[in-house]
Design an enzyme around this catalytic site. Structure first.
Site, mmCIF file in Angstrom:
data_model
loop_
_atom_site.group_PDB
_atom_site.id
_atom_site.type_symbol
_atom_site.label_atom_id
_atom_site.label_comp_id
_atom_site.label_asym_id
_atom_site.label_seq_id
_atom_site.Cartn_x
_atom_site.Cartn_y
_atom_site.Cartn_z
ATOM 1 N N ASP A 29 0.804 -1.233 0.000
ATOM 2 C CA ASP A 29 0.000 0.000 0.000
ATOM 3 C C ASP A 29 0.838 1.285 0.000
ATOM 4 O O ASP A 29 0.629 2.185 -0.814
ATOM 5 C CB ASP A 29 -1.039 -0.009 1.136
ATOM 6 C CG ASP A 29 -0.427 0.034 2.527
ATOM 7 O OD1 ASP A 29 0.730 -0.423 2.718
ATOM 8 O OD2 ASP A 29 -1.107 0.534 3.440
ATOM 9 N N TRP A 101 0.897 -14.380 2.216
ATOM 10 C CA TRP A 101 1.930 -15.121 2.946
ATOM 11 C C TRP A 101 2.918 -14.049 3.417
ATOM 12 O O TRP A 101 3.851 -13.696 2.688
ATOM 13 C CB TRP A 101 2.638 -16.106 2.027
ATOM 14 C CG TRP A 101 1.788 -17.243 1.571
ATOM 15 C CD1 TRP A 101 1.763 -18.497 2.105
ATOM 16 C CD2 TRP A 101 0.855 -17.256 0.476
ATOM 17 N NE1 TRP A 101 0.865 -19.276 1.408
ATOM 18 C CE2 TRP A 101 0.292 -18.549 0.407
ATOM 19 C CE3 TRP A 101 0.423 -16.296 -0.462
ATOM 20 C CZ2 TRP A 101 -0.655 -18.910 -0.547
ATOM 21 C CZ3 TRP A 101 -0.529 -16.646 -1.406
ATOM 22 C CH2 TRP A 101 -1.066 -17.949 -1.439
ATOM 23 N N ARG A 102 2.685 -13.492 4.582
ATOM 24 C CA ARG A 102 3.525 -12.365 5.015
ATOM 25 C C ARG A 102 3.863 -12.446 6.505
ATOM 26 O O ARG A 102 4.418 -11.498 7.051
ATOM 27 C CB ARG A 102 2.817 -11.033 4.700
ATOM 28 C CG ARG A 102 1.647 -10.761 5.597
ATOM 29 C CD ARG A 102 0.750 -9.616 5.185
ATOM 30 N NE ARG A 102 1.373 -8.374 4.839
ATOM 31 C CZ ARG A 102 0.681 -7.285 4.470
ATOM 32 N NH1 ARG A 102 -0.655 -7.342 4.405
ATOM 33 N NH2 ARG A 102 1.291 -6.177 4.181
ATOM 34 N N ASN A 164 -6.175 2.366 6.392
ATOM 35 C CA ASN A 164 -6.132 1.090 5.654
ATOM 36 C C ASN A 164 -6.407 -0.093 6.575
ATOM 37 O O ASN A 164 -5.546 -0.972 6.754
ATOM 38 C CB ASN A 164 -4.762 0.940 4.987
ATOM 39 C CG ASN A 164 -4.904 0.894 3.482
ATOM 40 O OD1 ASN A 164 -5.966 0.539 2.961
ATOM 41 N ND2 ASN A 164 -3.841 1.238 2.767
ATOM 42 N N GLY A 226 -14.989 5.299 -3.115
ATOM 43 C CA GLY A 226 -15.205 4.704 -4.438
ATOM 44 C C GLY A 226 -15.720 5.755 -5.409
ATOM 45 O O GLY A 226 -15.184 6.866 -5.475
ATOM 46 N N ALA A 255 -6.622 1.699 -5.779
ATOM 47 C CA ALA A 255 -7.360 2.950 -6.047
ATOM 48 C C ALA A 255 -7.066 3.975 -4.949
ATOM 49 O O ALA A 255 -6.666 5.109 -5.221
ATOM 50 C CB ALA A 255 -8.861 2.664 -6.127
ATOM 51 N N GLY A 256 -7.238 3.544 -3.706
ATOM 52 C CA GLY A 256 -7.029 4.468 -2.584
ATOM 53 C C GLY A 256 -5.564 4.877 -2.444
ATOM 54 O O GLY A 256 -5.265 6.036 -2.159
ATOM 55 N N ASP A 257 -4.653 3.929 -2.639
ATOM 56 C CA ASP A 257 -3.216 4.241 -2.503
ATOM 57 C C ASP A 257 -2.797 5.283 -3.542
ATOM 58 O O ASP A 257 -2.068 6.233 -3.232
ATOM 59 C CB ASP A 257 -2.356 2.987 -2.734
ATOM 60 C CG ASP A 257 -2.748 1.829 -1.836
ATOM 61 O OD1 ASP A 257 -3.277 2.090 -0.741
ATOM 62 O OD2 ASP A 257 -2.512 0.667 -2.240
HETATM 63 P P1 ADP Z 1 -9.839 2.009 -1.640
HETATM 64 O O1 ADP Z 1 -9.033 1.445 -2.770
HETATM 65 O O2 ADP Z 1 -8.971 2.455 -0.506
HETATM 66 O O3 ADP Z 1 -10.999 1.143 -1.218
HETATM 67 P P2 ADP Z 1 -11.823 3.727 -2.896
HETATM 68 O O4 ADP Z 1 -12.498 2.521 -3.473
HETATM 69 O O5 ADP Z 1 -12.636 4.569 -2.004
HETATM 70 O O6 ADP Z 1 -10.455 3.388 -2.173
HETATM 71 O O7 ADP Z 1 -11.331 4.587 -4.139
HETATM 72 C C1 ADP Z 1 -10.345 5.586 -4.068
HETATM 73 C C2 ADP Z 1 -10.599 6.560 -5.194
HETATM 74 O O8 ADP Z 1 -10.567 5.871 -6.454
HETATM 75 C C3 ADP Z 1 -11.949 7.230 -5.153
HETATM 76 O O9 ADP Z 1 -11.938 8.368 -4.314
HETATM 77 C C4 ADP Z 1 -12.158 7.603 -6.605
HETATM 78 O O10 ADP Z 1 -11.473 8.796 -6.932
HETATM 79 C C5 ADP Z 1 -11.506 6.431 -7.344
HETATM 80 N N1 ADP Z 1 -12.513 5.401 -7.641
HETATM 81 C C6 ADP Z 1 -12.713 4.232 -7.007
HETATM 82 N N2 ADP Z 1 -13.731 3.533 -7.565
HETATM 83 C C7 ADP Z 1 -14.184 4.279 -8.583
HETATM 84 C C8 ADP Z 1 -15.212 4.126 -9.573
HETATM 85 N N3 ADP Z 1 -16.016 3.044 -9.578
HETATM 86 N N4 ADP Z 1 -15.378 5.107 -10.457
HETATM 87 C C9 ADP Z 1 -14.597 6.205 -10.466
HETATM 88 N N5 ADP Z 1 -13.603 6.415 -9.582
HETATM 89 C C10 ADP Z 1 -13.399 5.478 -8.639
#
Ligand code: ADP
Length: 303
Positions: A29, A101-102, A164, A226, A255-257
């Site tokens: 991450d 496996w960590r 996280n 998301g 996505a979040g990272d």
């Molecule tokens: P994590 O990976 O930590 O669960 P999220 O799912 O909240 O994080 O997503 C992090 C960022 O990725 C969101 O704030 C958004 O900008 C982008 N993102 C994630 N999913 C989508 C999606 N379905 N459509 C558009 N952007 C997305």
């Protein structure tokens, strides 16, 4: 030049390519966030990673790969009897499931070599770490790390933290919630994802997550959710930033990272909040259109 130090674990990633064929990469991450921080810093920020690896060939390859991204890790502690952690990704549509496996990974020893750690911390404008960085540490090392980071903050360093929350990495759920809350309370910037927060802390809305961390002491909180609005709370002012829809999502890993890395790098470049959030959302939007956590800088530019 500004500087970011990430503290955490990088692992060997195996994702299923077809039937019995696996594709091997490196990911973790904090490392992922640094990779995208590098991309969004446009060469204006020094990016360093503190971890620990073994003396085996996979550890050598991992360090070479980290450096290939322009991330400094030349003084990484090498632990002779340890190896990198490993995980597999199975995809069901765009959703992923992981097997790890960590348990005896070298990265758990990253606080045991204090010289390189504190030298790196002292040189960093922003120190970025996560709930995963904390979960893998022996409890006494976790205390040493948090104490040292508090000292760094007193000397003007900025601490950035993504909770996280990964319950399977913690043997005691109450301790997990206490440690996450305490770490967040020490930090300037907290970057949680609402999914994790609602399951762990029972928050009803992302705004509630933001307020909870602000009440603990974090002046600046960004809650990712998301495709739903990103919630930004700074100095008591809450704003919702809509996310531009993304077509053809392939894999939401990192996505979040990637959001966190691009956001911190954009702020360090001097971008105002709205532009930094847009950059971060755009970066995450690109990452989820490709397989795996790490996409090359060339692919990132092309998307
Ligand atoms: P994590 O990976 O930590 O669960 P999220 O799912 O909240 O994080 O997503 C992090 C960022 O990725 C969101 O704030 C958004 O900008 C982008 N993102 C994630 N999913 C989508 C999606 N379905 N459509 C558009 N952007 C997305």
């Amino acid at each position: 030049m500004t500087s970011i130090l990430g503290i955490g674990e990088c692992m060997i990633e195996l994702s299923s390519a077809s039937d019995d064929l696996w594709r091997q990469r490196f990911s973790g991450d904090v490392f992922n966030a640094l990779w995208y921080a590098r991309a969004y810093s446009r060469g204006e920020t020094d990016i360093a990673f503190h971890t620990a690896v073994g003396t085996d060939q996979m550890s050598d390859q991992m360090l070479t790969f980290i450096q290939s991204g322009g991330i400094r890790c030349d003084d990484t502690p090498r632990i002779a009897n340890r190896r990198p952690g490993l995980y597999t990704i199975h995809l069901n549509g765009a959703e992923r499931s992981f097997t790890y496996w960590r348990d005896t990974s070298a990265a758990q020893m990253m606080v045991r070599r204090p010289g390189p750690l504190w030298a790196n911390v002292a040189g960093a404008d922003v120190v970025y770490f996560s709930g995963i960085s904390l979960a893998i540490l022996p409890p006494e090392d976790l205390e040493i790390l948090l104490d040292g980071l508090v000292q760094h903050k007193k000397q003007g360093g900025i601490l950035a933290f993504d909770p996280n929350i990964r319950p399977h990495l913690w043997s005691d759920r109450d301790r997990m919630l206490r440690v996450i809350s305490r770490a967040a309370s020490l930090c300037d910037l907290v970057l949680p994802s609402f999914d994790d927060e609602t399951s762990a802390f029972g928050d009803a809305t992302p705004e509630d997550s933001a307020k909870r961390y602000a009440d603990l002491g974090a002046n600046h909180v960004v809650v990712k959710n998301g495709p739903s609005d990103t919630i930004h709370l700074e100095s008591g002012c809450m704003t919702a930033f809509p996310v531009t829809p993304v077509d053809k999502i392939i894999d939401t890993t990192a996505a979040g990272d990637s959001f966190n890395g691009a956001y911190i790098a954009s702020l360090l470049r001097g971008l105002p909040t709205d532009k930094a959030i847009q950059s971060a959302q755009q970066c995450a939007g690109k990452v989820i259109r490709q397989k795996g956590a790490i996409i090359s800088f060339a692919e990132l530019d092309a998307l």
